[in-house]
Design a protein around this motif. Structure first.
Motif, PDB file in Angstrom:
ATOM      1  N   MET A  97       0.824  -1.209   0.000  1.00 46.26           N
ATOM      2  CA  MET A  97       0.000   0.000   0.000  1.00 46.26           C
ATOM      3  C   MET A  97       0.857   1.258   0.000  1.00 46.26           C
ATOM      4  O   MET A  97       1.748   1.419   0.825  1.00 46.26           O
ATOM      5  CB  MET A  97      -0.901   0.016   1.251  1.00 46.26           C
ATOM      6  N   VAL A  98       0.576   2.160  -0.924  1.00 41.48           N
ATOM      7  CA  VAL A  98       1.170   3.488  -0.912  1.00 41.48           C
ATOM      8  C   VAL A  98       0.270   4.401  -0.084  1.00 41.48           C
ATOM      9  O   VAL A  98      -0.954   4.412  -0.268  1.00 41.48           O
ATOM     10  CB  VAL A  98       1.318   4.046  -2.341  1.00 41.48           C
ATOM     11  N   THR A  99       0.857   5.152   0.834  1.00 38.86           N
ATOM     12  CA  THR A  99       0.074   6.067   1.660  1.00 38.86           C
ATOM     13  C   THR A  99       0.932   7.243   2.099  1.00 38.86           C
ATOM     14  O   THR A  99       2.162   7.157   2.124  1.00 38.86           O
ATOM     15  CB  THR A  99      -0.512   5.355   2.896  1.00 38.86           C
ATOM     16  N   HIS A 100       0.288   8.353   2.429  1.00 39.34           N
ATOM     17  CA  HIS A 100       0.979   9.508   3.009  1.00 39.34           C
ATOM     18  C   HIS A 100       0.642   9.646   4.486  1.00 39.34           C
ATOM     19  O   HIS A 100       1.140  10.535   5.156  1.00 39.34           O
ATOM     20  CB  HIS A 100       0.560  10.789   2.275  1.00 39.34           C
ATOM     21  N   ASP A 101      -0.216   8.745   5.001  1.00 39.87           N
ATOM     22  CA  ASP A 101      -0.804   8.868   6.338  1.00 39.87           C
ATOM     23  C   ASP A 101      -0.107   7.932   7.334  1.00 39.87           C
ATOM     24  O   ASP A 101      -0.177   6.708   7.185  1.00 39.87           O
ATOM     25  CB  ASP A 101      -2.292   8.532   6.246  1.00 39.87           C
ATOM     26  N   PRO A 102       0.553   8.468   8.362  1.00 40.25           N
ATOM     27  CA  PRO A 102       1.211   7.609   9.357  1.00 40.25           C
ATOM     28  C   PRO A 102       0.264   6.644  10.060  1.00 40.25           C
ATOM     29  O   PRO A 102       0.645   5.528  10.401  1.00 40.25           O
ATOM     30  CB  PRO A 102       1.820   8.607  10.345  1.00 40.25           C
ATOM     31  N   VAL A 103      -0.982   7.067  10.281  1.00 37.06           N
ATOM     32  CA  VAL A 103      -1.948   6.180  10.931  1.00 37.06           C
ATOM     33  C   VAL A 103      -2.265   5.000  10.022  1.00 37.06           C
ATOM     34  O   VAL A 103      -2.311   3.846  10.460  1.00 37.06           O
ATOM     35  CB  VAL A 103      -3.235   6.938  11.308  1.00 37.06           C
ATOM     36  N   ALA A 104      -2.463   5.265   8.721  1.00 38.87           N
ATOM     37  CA  ALA A 104      -2.708   4.176   7.775  1.00 38.87           C
ATOM     38  C   ALA A 104      -1.509   3.232   7.728  1.00 38.87           C
ATOM     39  O   ALA A 104      -1.662   2.007   7.728  1.00 38.87           O
ATOM     40  CB  ALA A 104      -2.994   4.748   6.383  1.00 38.87           C
ATOM     41  N   ALA A 105      -0.305   3.788   7.714  1.00 37.94           N
ATOM     42  CA  ALA A 105       0.906   2.965   7.660  1.00 37.94           C
ATOM     43  C   ALA A 105       1.046   2.078   8.882  1.00 37.94           C
ATOM     44  O   ALA A 105       1.632   0.992   8.807  1.00 37.94           O
ATOM     45  CB  ALA A 105       2.135   3.855   7.514  1.00 37.94           C
ATOM     46  N   SER A 106       0.490   2.510  10.010  1.00 36.32           N
ATOM     47  CA  SER A 106       0.633   1.735  11.242  1.00 36.32           C
ATOM     48  C   SER A 106      -0.154   0.426  11.198  1.00 36.32           C
ATOM     49  O   SER A 106       0.056  -0.450  12.037  1.00 36.32           O
ATOM     50  CB  SER A 106       0.191   2.567  12.453  1.00 36.32           C
ATOM     51  N   TYR A 107      -1.038   0.273  10.248  1.00 31.04           N
ATOM     52  CA  TYR A 107      -1.759  -0.990  10.085  1.00 31.04           C
ATOM     53  C   TYR A 107      -0.893  -2.052   9.418  1.00 31.04           C
ATOM     54  O   TYR A 107      -1.233  -3.223   9.417  1.00 31.04           O
ATOM     55  CB  TYR A 107      -3.026  -0.774   9.245  1.00 31.04           C
ATOM     56  N   ALA A 108       0.200  -1.631   8.819  1.00 34.02           N
ATOM     57  CA  ALA A 108       1.056  -2.549   8.069  1.00 34.02           C
ATOM     58  C   ALA A 108       2.012  -3.296   8.993  1.00 34.02           C
ATOM     59  O   ALA A 108       2.245  -2.903  10.138  1.00 34.02           O
ATOM     60  CB  ALA A 108       1.843  -1.771   7.009  1.00 34.02           C
ATOM     61  N   ASP A 109       2.583  -4.377   8.474  1.00 31.77           N
ATOM     62  CA  ASP A 109       3.615  -5.116   9.195  1.00 31.77           C
ATOM     63  C   ASP A 109       4.973  -4.441   9.057  1.00 31.77           C
ATOM     64  O   ASP A 109       5.869  -4.663   9.869  1.00 31.77           O
ATOM     65  CB  ASP A 109       3.741  -6.542   8.634  1.00 31.77           C
ATOM     66  N   ARG A 110       5.100  -3.617   8.027  1.00 32.48           N
ATOM     67  CA  ARG A 110       6.400  -3.068   7.656  1.00 32.48           C
ATOM     68  C   ARG A 110       6.171  -1.807   6.829  1.00 32.48           C
ATOM     69  O   ARG A 110       5.239  -1.739   6.039  1.00 32.48           O
ATOM     70  CB  ARG A 110       7.123  -4.126   6.832  1.00 32.48           C
ATOM     71  N   VAL A 111       7.040  -0.813   7.022  1.00 31.42           N
ATOM     72  CA  VAL A 111       6.963   0.409   6.224  1.00 31.42           C
ATOM     73  C   VAL A 111       8.299   0.639   5.533  1.00 31.42           C
ATOM     74  O   VAL A 111       9.353   0.625   6.177  1.00 31.42           O
ATOM     75  CB  VAL A 111       6.608   1.647   7.072  1.00 31.42           C
ATOM     76  N   ILE A 112       8.244   0.843   4.219  1.00 28.90           N
ATOM     77  CA  ILE A 112       9.423   1.209   3.437  1.00 28.90           C
ATOM     78  C   ILE A 112       9.334   2.705   3.136  1.00 28.90           C
ATOM     79  O   ILE A 112       8.289   3.196   2.706  1.00 28.90           O
ATOM     80  CB  ILE A 112       9.482   0.415   2.124  1.00 28.90           C
ATOM     81  N   PHE A 113      10.419   3.424   3.394  1.00 30.47           N
ATOM     82  CA  PHE A 113      10.453   4.874   3.160  1.00 30.47           C
ATOM     83  C   PHE A 113      11.303   5.179   1.942  1.00 30.47           C
ATOM     84  O   PHE A 113      12.437   4.702   1.831  1.00 30.47           O
ATOM     85  CB  PHE A 113      11.025   5.595   4.380  1.00 30.47           C
ATOM     86  N   LEU A 114      10.752   5.999   1.043  1.00 28.20           N
ATOM     87  CA  LEU A 114      11.487   6.460  -0.127  1.00 28.20           C
ATOM     88  C   LEU A 114      11.748   7.955  -0.021  1.00 28.20           C
ATOM     89  O   LEU A 114      10.942   8.707   0.542  1.00 28.20           O
ATOM     90  CB  LEU A 114      10.706   6.203  -1.420  1.00 28.20           C
ATOM     91  N   ALA A 115      12.882   8.381  -0.573  1.00 27.07           N
ATOM     92  CA  ALA A 115      13.206   9.800  -0.723  1.00 27.07           C
ATOM     93  C   ALA A 115      14.079   9.930  -1.957  1.00 27.07           C
ATOM     94  O   ALA A 115      15.030   9.160  -2.134  1.00 27.07           O
ATOM     95  CB  ALA A 115      13.926  10.343   0.509  1.00 27.07           C
ATOM     96  N   ASP A 116      13.732  10.857  -2.820  1.00 21.06           N
ATOM     97  CA  ASP A 116      14.506  11.102  -4.041  1.00 21.06           C
ATOM     98  C   ASP A 116      14.706   9.823  -4.855  1.00 21.06           C
ATOM     99  O   ASP A 116      15.779   9.591  -5.430  1.00 21.06           O
ATOM    100  CB  ASP A 116      15.869  11.725  -3.705  1.00 21.06           C
ATOM    101  N   GLY A 117      13.683   8.979  -4.888  1.00 16.85           N
ATOM    102  CA  GLY A 117      13.734   7.781  -5.717  1.00 16.85           C
ATOM    103  C   GLY A 117      14.531   6.635  -5.146  1.00 16.85           C
ATOM    104  O   GLY A 117      14.785   5.653  -5.855  1.00 16.85           O
ATOM    105  N   ARG A 118      14.938   6.724  -3.884  1.00 12.96           N
ATOM    106  CA  ARG A 118      15.723   5.668  -3.252  1.00 12.96           C
ATOM    107  C   ARG A 118      15.074   5.230  -1.938  1.00 12.96           C
ATOM    108  O   ARG A 118      14.454   6.032  -1.245  1.00 12.96           O
ATOM    109  CB  ARG A 118      17.146   6.148  -2.965  1.00 12.96           C
ATOM    110  N   ILE A 119      15.277   3.961  -1.576  1.00 12.77           N
ATOM    111  CA  ILE A 119      14.812   3.481  -0.273  1.00 12.77           C
ATOM    112  C   ILE A 119      15.800   3.941   0.787  1.00 12.77           C
ATOM    113  O   ILE A 119      17.002   3.678   0.687  1.00 12.77           O
ATOM    114  CB  ILE A 119      14.677   1.949  -0.268  1.00 12.77           C
ATOM    115  N   VAL A 120      15.283   4.639   1.801  1.00 22.72           N
ATOM    116  CA  VAL A 120      16.148   5.192   2.831  1.00 22.72           C
ATOM    117  C   VAL A 120      15.903   4.570   4.206  1.00 22.72           C
ATOM    118  O   VAL A 120      16.676   4.803   5.133  1.00 22.72           O
ATOM    119  CB  VAL A 120      15.995   6.728   2.916  1.00 22.72           C
ATOM    120  N   ASP A 121      14.837   3.787   4.336  1.00 23.76           N
ATOM    121  CA  ASP A 121      14.593   3.122   5.616  1.00 23.76           C
ATOM    122  C   ASP A 121      13.595   1.995   5.408  1.00 23.76           C
ATOM    123  O   ASP A 121      12.794   2.013   4.461  1.00 23.76           O
ATOM    124  CB  ASP A 121      14.054   4.107   6.657  1.00 23.76           C
ATOM    125  N   ASP A 122      13.634   1.011   6.292  1.00 26.67           N
ATOM    126  CA  ASP A 122      12.750  -0.147   6.246  1.00 26.67           C
ATOM    127  C   ASP A 122      12.377  -0.457   7.690  1.00 26.67           C
ATOM    128  O   ASP A 122      13.196  -0.978   8.454  1.00 26.67           O
ATOM    129  CB  ASP A 122      13.477  -1.325   5.593  1.00 26.67           C
TER     130      ASP A 122
END
Length: 278
Positions: free
Chosen positions: A212-237
């Motif tokens: 799921m793509v989302t901009h909402d931290p509350v929505a992301a909290s339903y996930a098992d894992r969050v991948i963060f992108l910045a400038d086209g690169r993965i910067v955190d998992d």
């Protein structure tokens, strides 16, 4: 032992890969107008896991999802659904792949107004000439709470109920992976929470794989894992996210704080445009 948003333990879940990107790049334009939307991204999406993709506006999060779903051609690297390499697939094969192995949920519900909820749910399989597995369909309908609404048309349903129909449609063919692009963007907070709960339950109870793509931290909290992108690169998992953890991490994207920390002032992430399936 691993504990999720809802406190459900899922240690021992399958680690098989449902989709994989390897050095995936996406470039738009040429010369001075060239934009690198994805810059050599490598990531696995594991089976029976709920993954959220987050990042500031323009970070490449929806582009990554669209490339992985075969909705957008990639410029370099590799994208796979299961063992199928998307690169070089002809349009007919891509259409078949999306129909047979991928489910989609978008911000727009994309329901046909003349069909009932049940007819909308089974429409992709009807078009493909496939009969739904009745036992599975009943489980899906029960999971998303639509048992009493199957004969209703979209105009007779609330926005939240229409999105539940869209979720059930994505689940009904039992795809290998479901891609959801801002699925709660058109919903109020209560309806959004219900839809997120249904997506989470489809992973917990039905063994589905959701990205799921989302901009909402509350929505992301339903996930098992969050991948963060910045400038086209993965910067955190981030595994086992909470809304506060996600929000704190998002604060680090302002002022070039892409790699660590959260001292920078926040920049509100924007919405990416959603795609439509042909």
């Amino acid at each position: 032992m691993t504990t999720t948003h809802s406190g459900v333990t899922f240690a021992g879940r399958s680690t098989a890969v449902a989709a994989r990107a390897t050095d995936l790049s996406k470039v738009y334009g040429q010369g001075e107008t060239q934009v690198v939307a994805l810059d050599a991204v490598s990531v696995d999406f594991r089976q029976a896991q709920f993954t959220a993709i987050m990042g500031p506006s323009g970070s490449g999060k929806s582009t990554l999802m669209h490339c992985m779903a075969g909705l957008d051609a990639i410029s370099g690297g590799s994208a796979k659904i299961g063992d199928i390499e998307l690169t070089g697939l002809k349009d007919k094969k891509l259409t078949q792949l999306r129909r047979d192995k991928i489910g989609f949920v978008f911000q727009a519900f994309n329901l046909l107004p003349t069909l009932t909820a049940l007819e909308n749910i089974t429409l992709p399989m009807d078009i493909a000439g496939r009969k739904p597995d009745r036992a599975w369909l009943e489980r899906v309908v029960e999971t998303v709470g639509l048992s009493g609404r199957l004969k209703h048309r979209p105009s007779q349903l609330s926005g939240g109920q229409q999105q539940r129909v869209a979720v059930a449609r994505a689940l009904a063919s039992r795809p290998e992976i479901i891609f959801a692009d801002e699925p709660t963007g058109n919903l109020d907070s209560r309806s959004g929470a219900e839809v997120l709960g249904f997506l989470r339950n489809s992973v917990r109870e039905l063994g589905q794989t959701v990205v799921m793509v989302t901009h909402d931290p509350v929505a992301a909290s339903y996930a098992d894992r969050v991948i963060f992108l910045a400038d086209g690169r993965i910067v955190d998992d981030m595994p086992d996210p909470s809304a506060d953890m996600v929000l704190e991490r998002m604060l680090g994207f302002s002022g070039g704080g892409h790699t660590s920390g959260s001292a920078a002032r926040p920049r509100t992430p924007g919405l990416d445009a959603t795609g439509r399936v042909n």
